[in-house]
Design a protein around this motif. Sequence first.
Motif, mmCIF file in Angstrom:
data_model
loop_
_atom_site.group_PDB
_atom_site.id
_atom_site.type_symbol
_atom_site.label_atom_id
_atom_site.label_comp_id
_atom_site.label_asym_id
_atom_site.label_seq_id
_atom_site.Cartn_x
_atom_site.Cartn_y
_atom_site.Cartn_z
ATOM 1 N N VAL A 1 19.883 -14.948 24.004
ATOM 2 C CA VAL A 1 21.238 -14.409 24.180
ATOM 3 C C VAL A 1 21.607 -14.159 25.650
ATOM 4 N N GLN A 2 20.664 -14.332 26.539
ATOM 5 C CA GLN A 2 20.843 -13.967 27.947
ATOM 6 C C GLN A 2 22.001 -14.695 28.634
ATOM 7 N N ASP A 3 22.108 -16.000 28.446
ATOM 8 C CA ASP A 3 23.170 -16.756 29.106
ATOM 9 C C ASP A 3 24.553 -16.276 28.664
ATOM 10 N N GLN A 4 24.735 -16.104 27.371
ATOM 11 C CA GLN A 4 26.027 -15.659 26.847
ATOM 12 C C GLN A 4 26.344 -14.235 27.318
ATOM 13 N N LEU A 5 25.363 -13.356 27.286
ATOM 14 C CA LEU A 5 25.583 -11.973 27.743
ATOM 15 C C LEU A 5 25.939 -11.938 29.218
ATOM 16 N N CYS A 6 25.241 -12.720 30.030
ATOM 17 C CA CYS A 6 25.535 -12.754 31.475
ATOM 18 C C CYS A 6 26.943 -13.268 31.744
ATOM 19 N N LEU A 7 27.385 -14.253 30.974
ATOM 20 C CA LEU A 7 28.740 -14.769 31.140
ATOM 21 C C LEU A 7 29.773 -13.710 30.770
ATOM 22 N N GLU A 8 29.587 -13.042 29.643
ATOM 23 C CA GLU A 8 30.519 -11.994 29.210
ATOM 24 C C GLU A 8 30.566 -10.843 30.211
ATOM 25 N N ILE A 9 29.407 -10.413 30.671
ATOM 26 C CA ILE A 9 29.341 -9.308 31.625
ATOM 27 C C ILE A 9 29.958 -9.729 32.956
ATOM 28 N N SER A 10 29.683 -10.950 33.399
ATOM 29 C CA SER A 10 30.263 -11.445 34.653
ATOM 30 C C SER A 10 31.782 -11.448 34.584
ATOM 31 N N PHE B 1 26.583 -13.889 46.519
ATOM 32 C CA PHE B 1 26.158 -12.609 45.972
ATOM 33 C C PHE B 1 24.690 -12.731 45.567
ATOM 34 N N PRO B 2 23.771 -12.524 46.524
ATOM 35 C CA PRO B 2 22.346 -12.659 46.197
ATOM 36 C C PRO B 2 21.895 -11.567 45.229
ATOM 37 N N ILE B 3 20.854 -11.871 44.485
ATOM 38 C CA ILE B 3 20.299 -10.901 43.539
ATOM 39 C C ILE B 3 19.285 -10.033 44.264
ATOM 40 N N ARG B 4 19.534 -8.737 44.272
ATOM 41 C CA ARG B 4 18.643 -7.762 44.904
ATOM 42 C C ARG B 4 18.087 -6.777 43.876
ATOM 43 N N ALA B 5 18.169 -7.139 42.619
ATOM 44 C CA ALA B 5 17.702 -6.273 41.535
ATOM 45 C C ALA B 5 16.191 -6.407 41.364
ATOM 46 N N ALA B 6 15.575 -5.399 40.756
ATOM 47 C CA ALA B 6 14.133 -5.436 40.502
ATOM 48 C C ALA B 6 13.792 -6.536 39.495
ATOM 49 N N LEU B 7 14.638 -6.693 38.476
ATOM 50 C CA LEU B 7 14.471 -7.754 37.491
ATOM 51 C C LEU B 7 15.451 -8.859 37.861
ATOM 52 N N VAL B 8 14.956 -10.091 38.001
ATOM 53 C CA VAL B 8 15.794 -11.191 38.484
ATOM 54 C C VAL B 8 15.940 -12.255 37.405
ATOM 55 N N TYR B 9 17.188 -12.622 37.131
ATOM 56 C CA TYR B 9 17.503 -13.768 36.274
ATOM 57 C C TYR B 9 18.282 -14.738 37.146
ATOM 58 N N PRO B 10 17.617 -15.763 37.713
ATOM 59 C CA PRO B 10 18.221 -16.632 38.727
ATOM 60 C C PRO B 10 19.586 -17.243 38.387
ATOM 61 N N PRO B 11 19.855 -17.697 37.152
ATOM 62 C CA PRO B 11 21.172 -18.284 36.878
ATOM 63 C C PRO B 11 22.334 -17.295 36.993
ATOM 64 N N LEU B 12 22.037 -16.005 36.992
ATOM 65 C CA LEU B 12 23.102 -14.996 37.060
ATOM 66 C C LEU B 12 23.930 -15.125 38.332
ATOM 67 N N GLN B 13 23.289 -15.379 39.458
ATOM 68 C CA GLN B 13 24.021 -15.473 40.721
ATOM 69 C C GLN B 13 25.095 -16.553 40.643
ATOM 70 N N GLN B 14 24.731 -17.735 40.200
ATOM 71 C CA GLN B 14 25.689 -18.844 40.113
ATOM 72 C C GLN B 14 26.777 -18.552 39.083
ATOM 73 N N THR B 15 26.404 -17.977 37.956
ATOM 74 C CA THR B 15 27.379 -17.636 36.911
ATOM 75 C C THR B 15 28.410 -16.663 37.446
ATOM 76 N N PHE B 16 27.945 -15.608 38.111
ATOM 77 C CA PHE B 16 28.861 -14.598 38.649
ATOM 78 C C PHE B 16 29.755 -15.178 39.748
ATOM 79 N N GLU B 17 29.168 -15.893 40.685
ATOM 80 C CA GLU B 17 29.949 -16.465 41.799
ATOM 81 C C GLU B 17 31.009 -17.439 41.294
ATOM 82 N N ASN B 18 30.648 -18.297 40.346
ATOM 83 C CA ASN B 18 31.611 -19.248 39.790
ATOM 84 C C ASN B 18 32.754 -18.527 39.093
ATOM 85 N N GLU B 19 32.428 -17.503 38.338
ATOM 86 C CA GLU B 19 33.449 -16.734 37.628
ATOM 87 C C GLU B 19 34.404 -16.063 38.611
ATOM 88 N N LEU B 20 33.865 -15.495 39.687
ATOM 89 C CA LEU B 20 34.693 -14.830 40.697
ATOM 90 C C LEU B 20 35.620 -15.827 41.398
#
Length: 167
Positions: free
Chosen positions: A143-152, A40-59
């Motif tokens: 707070v970004q890492d924790q928020l990304c995990l919760e949202i993922s 799931f590549p990041i195609r957003a205007a604002l990019v937070y690189p660890p989000l891709q790995q966090t989301f994919e691992n969670e899925l």
Amino acid sequence: MSLFVVILVALVTNSCRISYKLNGTAIDYSIYKTIGVSDFPIRAALVYPPLQQTFENELLDYITRNTRLQISESSNTDLNIEGEITGYTLSPQAVTEDAYASRTRLTIQVRVKYTDNRREGKDIDQTFSAYRDFDSSEMLTDVQDQLCLEISKELVDLIFNATLGDW
């Protein structure tokens, strides 16, 4: 007459069977054995690189924990989930009397294409969105890492229910 009612009740209760699953899956494992989950590549205007790995691992973890499907990298799978992270946005929420935001909302959007290679009409192409608010006095970097995990986790739950859960 009462013997007839007792026999009728016994037959009805023996012939009825209630079946449910706690995880909400609606997968027929005699038909579905494998699932392919693409990056799931990041195609957003604002990019937070660890989000891709966090989301994919969670899925992947959620699918592994809640189904008996084999995750495969082959292109010949029974089911396929692919997509992209299309949104990563910050927006002010609660504005104080001096016109400063006291809360900020982080919203993440994920576009998912779910393909059922065994049955027609089960495919989904949909965007899912989830958010968390945080106090504007906190730095996003804190707070970004924790928020990304919760949202993922919330996004994965929504995606699972719409696809494999068949809700």
